[in-house]
Each structure stands twice: as C-alpha cells, then as structure tokens.
Design a protein around this motif. Structure first.
Motif, mmCIF file in Angstrom:
data_model
loop_
_atom_site.group_PDB
_atom_site.id
_atom_site.type_symbol
_atom_site.label_atom_id
_atom_site.label_comp_id
_atom_site.label_asym_id
_atom_site.label_seq_id
_atom_site.Cartn_x
_atom_site.Cartn_y
_atom_site.Cartn_z
ATOM 1 N N SER A 166 0.848 -1.072 -0.161
ATOM 2 C CA SER A 166 -0.155 -0.197 0.429
ATOM 3 C C SER A 166 0.983 1.159 0.100
ATOM 4 N N THR A 167 1.115 1.664 -1.066
ATOM 5 C CA THR A 167 1.938 3.173 -0.668
ATOM 6 C C THR A 167 0.610 4.523 0.194
ATOM 7 N N THR A 168 0.045 4.150 0.384
ATOM 8 C CA THR A 168 -1.238 5.179 1.633
ATOM 9 C C THR A 168 -0.410 4.751 2.358
ATOM 10 N N PHE A 169 -0.597 3.338 2.444
ATOM 11 C CA PHE A 169 0.305 3.454 3.921
ATOM 12 C C PHE A 169 1.363 3.889 4.240
ATOM 13 N N ALA A 170 2.278 3.745 3.210
ATOM 14 C CA ALA A 170 4.037 3.272 3.254
ATOM 15 C C ALA A 170 4.002 5.476 3.815
ATOM 16 N N THR A 171 4.125 5.784 2.713
ATOM 17 C CA THR A 171 2.886 7.046 2.967
ATOM 18 C C THR A 171 2.751 7.648 4.533
ATOM 19 N N LEU A 172 2.056 7.549 4.711
ATOM 20 C CA LEU A 172 1.821 7.412 5.824
ATOM 21 C C LEU A 172 2.606 7.126 7.530
ATOM 22 N N TRP A 173 3.310 6.181 7.210
ATOM 23 C CA TRP A 173 4.440 5.773 7.719
ATOM 24 C C TRP A 173 4.935 6.439 7.736
ATOM 25 N N ALA A 174 5.830 7.074 6.190
ATOM 26 C CA ALA A 174 7.304 7.573 6.063
ATOM 27 C C ALA A 174 6.901 9.204 7.283
ATOM 28 N N ALA A 175 6.003 9.783 7.486
ATOM 29 C CA ALA A 175 5.202 10.145 8.077
ATOM 30 C C ALA A 175 6.058 10.761 9.905
ATOM 31 N N ALA A 176 5.830 9.681 10.027
ATOM 32 C CA ALA A 176 6.366 9.475 11.418
ATOM 33 C C ALA A 176 5.248 10.245 12.747
ATOM 34 N N GLU A 177 4.253 9.860 12.167
ATOM 35 C CA GLU A 177 3.741 10.605 13.490
ATOM 36 C C GLU A 177 2.837 9.499 14.117
ATOM 37 N N VAL A 178 2.344 9.903 15.180
ATOM 38 C CA VAL A 178 2.298 8.454 16.666
ATOM 39 C C VAL A 178 1.113 8.889 17.772
ATOM 40 N N ALA A 179 0.031 8.334 16.948
ATOM 41 C CA ALA A 179 -1.142 8.175 18.041
ATOM 42 C C ALA A 179 -1.697 7.475 18.641
ATOM 43 N N ASP A 180 -2.804 7.558 19.893
ATOM 44 C CA ASP A 180 -3.653 6.819 21.199
ATOM 45 C C ASP A 180 -4.615 6.534 20.667
ATOM 46 N N CYS A 181 -5.263 5.739 19.501
ATOM 47 C CA CYS A 181 -6.912 5.418 19.416
ATOM 48 C C CYS A 181 -7.289 5.485 20.402
ATOM 49 N N THR A 182 -8.017 6.117 20.989
ATOM 50 C CA THR A 182 -8.714 5.848 22.562
ATOM 51 C C THR A 182 -10.562 6.132 22.422
ATOM 52 N N VAL A 183 -10.632 6.820 21.660
ATOM 53 C CA VAL A 183 -11.799 7.805 21.408
ATOM 54 C C VAL A 183 -12.088 8.806 20.142
ATOM 55 N N GLY A 184 -12.780 8.867 19.621
ATOM 56 C CA GLY A 184 -13.077 9.230 18.196
ATOM 57 C C GLY A 184 -14.313 9.028 17.525
ATOM 58 N N PRO A 185 -14.233 9.856 16.177
ATOM 59 C CA PRO A 185 -15.803 9.282 15.075
ATOM 60 C C PRO A 185 -15.140 8.538 14.220
ATOM 61 N N MET A 186 -16.208 8.162 13.619
ATOM 62 C CA MET A 186 -16.595 6.477 12.899
ATOM 63 C C MET A 186 -17.395 6.334 11.990
#
Length: 253
Positions: A166-186
């Motif tokens: 997945s080039t989308t995943f690879a691009t997002l992974w390269a951005a090196a962002e960190v998140a803890d998904c505990t609550v949010g909208p779906m």
C-alpha cells in the motif's frame, strides 16, 4: 542540556538517559502525551533489537466476560496489540466486518487484521466515509505500538507487508506520526443500513493492557435506528463467508 549532549543522544552515544531528560526533550519539542510515551519507549530500547515471534494472542477471560455482558445490542470488538480481531459480538461483526466469517477470530490463522482490512480490502475501505482521518490514526497507533514492542516479529512483518503493498500506508508511515486511538468519530457508509455515524471508545484492561475492547455508540437518532436494524438482522440471518483480501489499496479507485 548542552548541544553536544543532545547530539550524542541522537547518535545513541549518551548511554542510559533518565526519564527527566526525556520529559525535558518532550517539553522542548512540544510533544503530546502519545508522542512523549513513544519517545520514552524508544529511549529504553537497544538500537538494533532482536526480533522475537511470540505465541498468538489470546483474549483474557475477563475481557470476554465484559464483551459478553454487552449482549448483541451494543457493537463491540476485542483487538490485540497488532489490531487483530480477537473476538467480537454479533453487533460488532455486523457493523465493521459484515462480509467476514463471524467465527474467524476463534482461529489465530484466520483472524481478521484491522490494519490489513483497512489498507488492502476495498470493501472495508468503502465502509468508512472518514477513511483518510482513520487511516492516519491507525498508522500512528501502529508506530506507537512498534515503539513499545520493537522486538515483535509479527508486528514488524505486518508493517513491512503494508508498506510494500500500500503506497498510502507507506506514505503515512514515512510521516512518522504517533497516535493513541482511544476515542473518536467513525463515519460509515454501511452496505446494509446506509449512513451510520458512531463514536468509538476503547476500554483498556489492567490484566491485559495490550488488548482493547472497542465499543461503538450512535451519534444521532438516525444512526441509533440503523444500529438497531443492523443488530436485529445479525441475529436472524446467516452472514456470508470471508472474502479474499489480497487486493492492494493502490488498485482501488
């Protein structure tokens, strides 16, 4: 902290680093709590970790008891550290995995992987109207987990597979962002009941902190009605078997 000491930190030549120093760096860099935790994880690990293949994860009995107590009216899913579905109730299955075999989580070899579904399964991708937002959260959480468990061979294989396919995943992974998904909208575009807006919230268990009980609640009256129809149908109809997920998101329009 001197510039020279900071340089040695970056080059992994400063030896053991105290928690106070890590906190000071986090404050200077204005890191959020998830990013600060990730920095602490990285500081406590060897530069070249040796990968270890753990046994398949098993949900703690207390987590399964809590899941069972919700019945089939409250959609819920039990997720492992890598995003594998360890268990779900009929409502959770109908909401996020209707096209999959309900019994798949019982077999470690067949367990649905939420990250794989998210980036490699066109049907799963079509389900989410806010896919871009959730994709960043998923990747950020995988990076946070990778910092916690740098020797997890299965996790390393998952990340490598997604980056290749997945080039989308690879691009997002390269951005090196960190998140803890505990609550949010779906925000969903469900194939059976149409538009459904829910909020997810994660319950962590002290006995098994790697395992998350994710619960979905309706955000408005129409979504609540849709969930009632969906959960009623899930208890009275046989659902189709799991489909192949070997399609990359790069072939999805």
């Amino acid at each position: 902290m001197s510039a020279g000491y900071y340089t040695r930190l970056e080059q992994d030549q400063a030896g053991t680093v105290s928690a106070q120093v890590i906190d000071a760096i986090a404050r200077v860099l204005r890191l959020d709590p998830a990013e600060t935790a990730h920095l602490h994880n990285l500081a406590g690990q060897p530069a070249v970790p040796r990968l270890v293949r753990d046994e398949p994860e098993q949900p703690h009995p207390r987590v399964l008891t809590l899941l069972s107590s919700l019945g089939d009216t409250m959609p819920a899913v039990v997720l492992g550290r890598r995003g594998d579905v360890l268990a779900w109730n009929h409502a959770g299955h109908a909401l996020v995995g209707e096209h999959l075999d309900f019994t798949a989580p019982d077999d470690p070899a067949r367990r649905p992987s939420i990250p794989r579904l998210f980036f490699l399964d066109p049907l799963a991708r079509d389900l989410y109207r806010n896919w871009d937002e959730l994709a960043r959260v998923h990747v950020g959480y995988l990076r946070l987990t990778a910092g916690r468990y740098p020797t997890d061979a299965r996790l390393a294989e998952l990340i490598g597979e997604l980056a290749i396919r997945s080039t989308t995943f690879a691009t997002l992974w390269a951005a090196a962002e960190v998140a803890d998904c505990t609550v949010g909208p779906m925000d969903l575009r469900h194939p059976t009941v149409g538009r459904v807006d829910v909020d997810y919230q994660v319950w962590l268990q002290p006995d098994s902190p790697d395992h998350r009980l994710e619960i979905y609640t309706a955000r408005d009256a129409s979504s609540a009605d849709a969930l009632r129809l969906l959960t009623a149908g899930s208890r009275t109809h046989r659902l189709p078997a799991m489909v192949d997920t070997e399609t990359s998101d790069d072939t999805h329009a």
